[in-house]
Design a protein around this motif. Structure first.
Motif, PDB file in Angstrom:
ATOM      1  N   THR A  80       4.490 -15.269  13.758  1.00  0.00           N
ATOM      2  CA  THR A  80       5.788 -15.446  14.255  1.00  0.00           C
ATOM      3  C   THR A  80       5.497 -15.931  15.581  1.00  0.00           C
ATOM      4  OG1 THR A  80       6.832 -13.659  13.287  1.00  0.00           O
ATOM      5  CG2 THR A  80       7.949 -14.560  14.816  1.00  0.00           C
ATOM      6  N   ALA A  81       4.546 -15.518  16.447  1.00  0.00           N
ATOM      7  CA  ALA A  81       3.909 -15.926  17.624  1.00  0.00           C
ATOM      8  C   ALA A  81       3.693 -17.255  17.594  1.00  0.00           C
ATOM      9  CB  ALA A  81       2.959 -14.990  18.422  1.00  0.00           C
ATOM     10  N   TYR A  82       2.551 -17.763  16.669  1.00  0.00           N
ATOM     11  CA  TYR A  82       2.228 -19.299  16.382  1.00  0.00           C
ATOM     12  C   TYR A  82       3.127 -20.007  15.954  1.00  0.00           C
ATOM     13  CZ  TYR A  82      -2.717 -18.531  17.169  1.00  0.00           C
ATOM     14  OH  TYR A  82      -4.093 -18.202  17.600  1.00  0.00           O
ATOM     15  N   GLY A  83       4.074 -19.383  15.169  1.00  0.00           N
ATOM     16  CA  GLY A  83       5.463 -20.093  14.832  1.00  0.00           C
ATOM     17  C   GLY A  83       6.206 -20.740  15.671  1.00  0.00           C
ATOM     18  N   ALA A  84       6.344 -19.652  16.838  1.00  0.00           N
ATOM     19  CA  ALA A  84       7.394 -19.828  18.122  1.00  0.00           C
ATOM     20  C   ALA A  84       6.708 -20.982  18.781  1.00  0.00           C
ATOM     21  CB  ALA A  84       7.104 -18.720  18.778  1.00  0.00           C
ATOM     22  N   VAL A  85       5.334 -21.132  19.042  1.00  0.00           N
ATOM     23  CA  VAL A  85       4.703 -21.996  19.767  1.00  0.00           C
ATOM     24  C   VAL A  85       4.935 -23.616  19.028  1.00  0.00           C
ATOM     25  CG1 VAL A  85       2.533 -23.355  20.504  1.00  0.00           C
ATOM     26  CG2 VAL A  85       3.207 -20.638  20.615  1.00  0.00           C
TER      27      VAL A  85
END
Length: 306
Positions: free
Chosen positions: A159-164
């Motif tokens: 999710t963190a990489y997706g948010a970026v």
């Protein structure tokens, strides 16, 4: 163009890549149907915009106060995601109303549906991560803590990489119009800041620091987004108020078959190498490559009169 099988991941997702959540996030949240960047300088501006947007989303004051709470951060992210779920369609709908004279909504149906699916997917991931965190925190069973905890860590990285990724392409809205991602970034950053400004909630900071940290991020995002849209307009003729159907697609580079001498190329019109891919091929004032060329003055001493 309708979405074809495998066009979302582009065939880049394999069974082995599931072990690397950052690779899965890169493929899932920046799918193959999102257009390639036009200009490296615009991409650099987009990175700065993503950083400023992260500041607006997380809030520097959270770390300064020393009250950082991971669960609270996820709850705030969930609230922001739900707001985006309503804000993004409203903003795009407003632009569709602006574009109504240049084309129809039906012409943009496929990229709009793709962007909506990407938005729903991201909101669902944030909600799933929040449920996993609450499950781990509320359970006393070691097996549940280990099993759910491993899944939670995978989802956290994913999710963190997706948010970026979605901060850069803003849910793939560039597939509809190149100016939509910076526009949505501006609207979102100000929406995050306005409630604090209206309520006067400075989160325990002094008046000066509170105003700096509340207004700093949206002002920075707005400046970078306007610069980004300005470059798209000057260099590529992409205007925010123009319906995407009125913007000719950029030429796709590829091998050029040999042509017989003196024969004009068939198919798409000639585009100068350094020309505007969205403008008229002769807008720069250059001479048509197949127009009659001026003849040299007559020379009586030349055997052929040239």
């Amino acid at each position: 163009m309708a979405r074809t099988r495998g066009s979302w991941t582009g065939g880049a997702l394999t069974v082995r890549s599931v072990l690397k959540p950052q690779d899965v996030a890169r493929v899932v949240f920046h799918p193959a149907w999102i257009p390639q960047p036009l200009d490296p300088s615009v991409e650099r501006l987009k990175r700065f915009r993503v950083i400023a947007g992260a500041v607006a989303s997380l809030g520097v004051y959270t770390f300064i106060e020393g009250g950082f709470d991971f669960t609270e951060l996820l709850e705030n992210a969930m609230t922001a995601s739900v707001v985006l779920l309503f804000l993004t369609p409203l903003t795009v709908g407003a632009m569709l109303w602006v574009w109504r004279r240049g084309g129809t909504v039906g012409q943009l149906r496929v990229p709009l549906l793709n962007s909506l699916l990407l938005l729903l997917l991201f909101v669902g991931c944030v909600a799933a991560l929040l449920v996993l965190v609450q499950t781990v925190n509320g359970s006393a069973n070691p097996a549940v803590i280990i099993g759910v905890g491993l899944t939670m860590m995978w989802m956290l990285i994913f999710t963190a990489y997706g948010a970026v990724r979605v901060s850069g392409n803003f849910f793939g809205t560039a597939a509809t119009h190149r100016c939509l991602p910076p526009l949505l970034a501006m609207v979102t950053s100000w929406l995050v800041a306005v409630p604090d400004l209206v309520t006067g909630d400075l989160h325990g900071l002094s008046l000066t620091l509170g105003i700096v940290f509340i207004l700093g991020a949206p002002v920075t995002v707005t400046a970078i987004a306007l610069l980004e849209m300005g470059r798209l307009k000057r260099r590529y003729g992409i205007r925010l108020k123009a319906h995407p159907a009125t913007l000719a697609p950029a030429p796709v580079p590829g091998p050029v078959p040999p042509m017989p001498p003196g024969m004009p190329p068939a198919g798409s019109p000639y585009l100068p190498p350094q020309g505007n891919p969205y403008g008229h091929p002769y807008a720069s004032g250059g001479q048509h490559p197949y127009a009659p060329h001026p003849q040299p003055p007559y020379n009586p001493q030349h055997p052929y009169g040239g």
